[in-house]
Scaffold this active site. Structure first.
Site, short mmCIF file in Angstrom:
data_model
loop_
_atom_site.label_atom_id
_atom_site.label_comp_id
_atom_site.label_asym_id
_atom_site.label_seq_id
_atom_site.Cartn_x
_atom_site.Cartn_y
_atom_site.Cartn_z
N HIS A 383 3.03 -2.13 4.02
CA HIS A 383 2.59 -3.47 4.39
C HIS A 383 2.96 -3.81 5.83
O HIS A 383 2.48 -4.80 6.39
CB HIS A 383 3.21 -4.49 3.44
CG HIS A 383 2.35 -5.71 3.21
ND1 HIS A 383 1.27 -6.02 4.01
CD2 HIS A 383 2.40 -6.68 2.27
CE1 HIS A 383 0.72 -7.12 3.58
NE2 HIS A 383 1.38 -7.55 2.52
N ASP A 387 -2.56 -4.75 6.10
CA ASP A 387 -2.58 -6.05 5.44
C ASP A 387 -3.21 -5.93 4.06
O ASP A 387 -3.97 -4.98 3.78
CB ASP A 387 -3.37 -7.06 6.27
CG ASP A 387 -2.69 -7.37 7.60
OD1 ASP A 387 -1.44 -7.28 7.65
OD2 ASP A 387 -3.41 -7.68 8.58
#
Length: 412
Positions: A383, A387
């Site tokens: 992450h 995204d």
């Protein structure tokens, strides 16, 4: 004249390995190019062959020792004759070789038919001693065969059982069950230690998250059923499901390039090519050989690469070069029956696609409940770089390509 056997170059950035197993003992005859020792590196086990024919005179390192590239690990007396063949008449020696070859051929056939997975050391012992592995009870973890099991079985086979006594002896009472509980401590192989460190490192360094989706496999199954015979006849390889997912992944990675990138320091490294690491189960642990330039390869070439990797993983002949690099990973836990999982990324990569088993489930299509062959798919990602929107988009592209394989032909 003694010839020194040294640790060969083991691959880029690999400077050392450890002695996994000595395949030849001091006094054993050795042929040129015959493996004498198995070295374990962080990723693969490598057999080191003798450059000359002769007799192994000495080991310079013990099993488990860490040895650097270039270090002397054994000595070969060039041109000497092994103790096992000294003094034999040529005809008898030839006869023994013929017997040995026949035993190895028989053992090879039995080994191929055996259902259990055998380690390289056990396979070599089976072939050397000419025994049927399916008739031996394993004493290793989870009932697996060990090299010692094979040697004991071969010894029992060669030693005739004692003749029964003419007078029946009084039968001894069966020993009472003691309820003894046992433990076995086995040193982790170098490869298993590296796998543990890399996977734990991935959890500690990356911000891991997993997104899921489900895929209707009807279209792929229909296409595979329709064309599998023609495909096999033309390309001499079976048409599997991995080829479809590899090509679908190429579409997704082209549209969402961050999923095919990784973080290096304070920079993001993007790739205009797709090198897919395919997780393959090997006797010593999970390995991830790489299908290079997957975006330019057709289904047949991808399937052949995967089949070759699987075969060489079982044989223990994958090289460091086979597993270096990789920009994205596909792991298929479905072959073992997994319904759903959260795969861990393969550093320095930023994403991994997890495939799972196909099973008939009730789903709603056009307002009606129907039975379809469904598969859960998972995308674990870092992450820090990817995204949620990008991860979900990439997984959705893979889903749509599998449910409508025509997209892979017209690049949609």
């Amino acid at each position: 004249m003694a010839t020194e056997i040294t640790v060969p170059a083991l691959g880029e950035s690999v400077t050392e390995g450890s002695i996994g197993e000595w395949l030849k003992q001091p006094g054993d005859a050795v042929a040129a190019d015959e493996p004498i020792v198995s070295l374990e590196t962080d990723k693969v086990a490598v057999d080191v062959p003798s450059p000359v024919a002769g007799v192994l005179s000495a080991h310079q390192a013990e099993v488990g020792d860490t040895v650097e590239v270039g270090a002397v690990i054994a000595l070969i007396e060039e041109g000497a004759t092994g103790a096992a063949t000294k003094g034999e008449e040529p005809a008898r020696a030839q006869e023994k070789r013929a017997e040995g070859e026949a035993k190895r051929e028989t053992a090879s056939e039995e080994l191929s038919a055996a259902a259990q997975t055998l380690s390289p050391a056990v396979r070599r012992a089976v072939l050397e001693h000419g025994v049927d592995p399916s008739t031996i009870k394993g004493t290793g973890k989870d009932g697996r065969l060990t090299k010692e099991d094979v040697i004991a079985a071969a010894k029992a086979k060669s030693d005739p059982a004692p003749a029964p006594s003419s007078a029946p002896a009084a039968s001894a009472p069966a020993p009472a069950a003691t309820g003894e509980r046992r433990e076995e401590r086995v040193k982790m192989t170098r490869m298993r230690q590296t796998i543990a460190k890399r996977l734990k490192g991935a959890q500690e360094q990356a911000a891991l998250l997993t997104t899921f989706n489900d895929v209707d496999m009807s279209a792929v199954i229909e296409a595979r059923t329709k064309y599998k015979d023609m495909f096999a006849k033309k390309h001499d390889i079976r048409l599997g499901f991995m080829g479809f997912f590899a090509k679908a992944a190429c579409l997704a990675l082209k549209d969402v390039p961050s999923v095919n990138a990784y973080i290096e320091g304070d920079e993001i490294v993007y790739h205009d090519y797709v090198d897919i690491s395919v997780a393959v189960s090997a006797p010593n642990g999970l390995v991830v050989p790489v299908i290079r330039d997957c975006q330019d390869k057709g289904f047949a070439r991808i399937e052949k690469d995967i089949a070759d990797f699987g075969s060489r993983a079982k044989e223990g002949t994958l090289t460091m070069a086979d597993m270096s690099g990789g920009t994205f990973t596909i792991s298929n836990g479905g072959v073992f029956g997994s319904l759903m999982s959260t795969p861990i990324i393969n550093p320095p990569q930023s994403a991994v696609l997890g495939l799972h088993r196909i099973e008939d489930r009730a789903v709603v299509v056009d307002g009606e409940i129907v039975i379809r062959p469904m598969m859960y798919i998972a995308l674990s990602y870092d992450h820090r770089l990817i995204d949620g929107r990008e991860a979900v988009t990439a997984l959705k592209i893979i889903k749509e390509a599998i449910e409508d394989p025509t997209r892979m032909l017209i690049d949609l």
